[in-house]
Design an enzyme around this catalytic site. Structure first.
Site, PDB file in Angstrom:
ATOM      1  N   CYS A  94       0.836  -1.191   0.000  1.00 19.29           N
ATOM      2  CA  CYS A  94       0.000   0.000   0.000  1.00 19.29           C
ATOM      3  C   CYS A  94       0.873   1.244   0.000  1.00 19.29           C
ATOM      4  O   CYS A  94       1.917   1.276   0.643  1.00 19.29           O
ATOM      5  CB  CYS A  94      -0.866  -0.045   1.252  1.00 19.29           C
ATOM      6  N   CYS A  95       0.435   2.261  -0.733  1.00 23.22           N
ATOM      7  CA  CYS A  95       1.061   3.583  -0.687  1.00 23.22           C
ATOM      8  C   CYS A  95      -0.079   4.596  -0.766  1.00 23.22           C
ATOM      9  O   CYS A  95      -1.216   4.275  -0.430  1.00 23.22           O
ATOM     10  CB  CYS A  95       2.085   3.745  -1.806  1.00 23.22           C
ATOM     11  N   ALA A  96       0.192   5.783  -1.220  1.00 20.41           N
ATOM     12  CA  ALA A  96      -0.854   6.805  -1.291  1.00 20.41           C
ATOM     13  C   ALA A  96      -1.827   6.530  -2.433  1.00 20.41           C
ATOM     14  O   ALA A  96      -3.035   6.666  -2.284  1.00 20.41           O
ATOM     15  CB  ALA A  96      -0.239   8.186  -1.447  1.00 20.41           C
TER      16      ALA A  96
END
Length: 145
Positions: A94-96
């Site tokens: 997960c990231c932005a």
């Protein structure tokens, strides 16, 4: 018809944009490693998947998926050993927005990890879907890196 003749460049742009969106939609459906927030939640609950957040410290500290492990993308190569004990479990990166986590997946695949998934749309889509976000401090901050 006169409108199209006078504004052909806008019509061409609209046709191109529509085609691009259609291609991206088909590509996303074909990629089984992309998970919606709901699919990610099901994988966490049913298969004990682990969320790996690859955002920077400041981003993570502003909010993250509950129980997510924080390994910034810039530190992933150095900290891969921390993930070795999780090789048999699904990992949701997960990231932005989903871009950095795609890079993290590529790096982990090269190291032999197989059960890798990308949270489509990242934390942005997670929050938009009404999923819980932990606003606490970085739990990994005090750990030896």
């Amino acid at each position: 018809m006169e409108f199209l003749q006078q504004n052909w460049h806008w019509a061409a742009l609209a046709a191109f944009s529509g085609t691009w969106l259609l291609i991206e939609a088909v590509r996303a459906k074909a990629d089984k490693s992309l998970l919606s927030p709901i699919e990610a939640t099901l994988l966490i609950n049913r298969e004990d998947a682990v969320v790996i957040d690859v955002r920077e410290d400041g981003e993570y500290n502003k909010g993250h998926i509950p129980n997510a492990r924080h390994i910034p993308l810039k530190d992933l190569e150095r900290r891969k050993g921390e993930l070795d004990k999780l090789r048999d479990r699904p990992l949701i990166l997960c990231c932005a927005s989903g871009a950095r986590s795609a890079g993290a997946i590529a790096a982990l695949k090269k190291s032999g990890f197989e059960k890798l998934f990308n949270l489509r749309g990242g934390l942005y889509e997670w929050e938009k879907a009404g999923q819980p976000v932990d606003r606490g401090r970085n739990k990994d901050k005090g750990k030896k890196k």
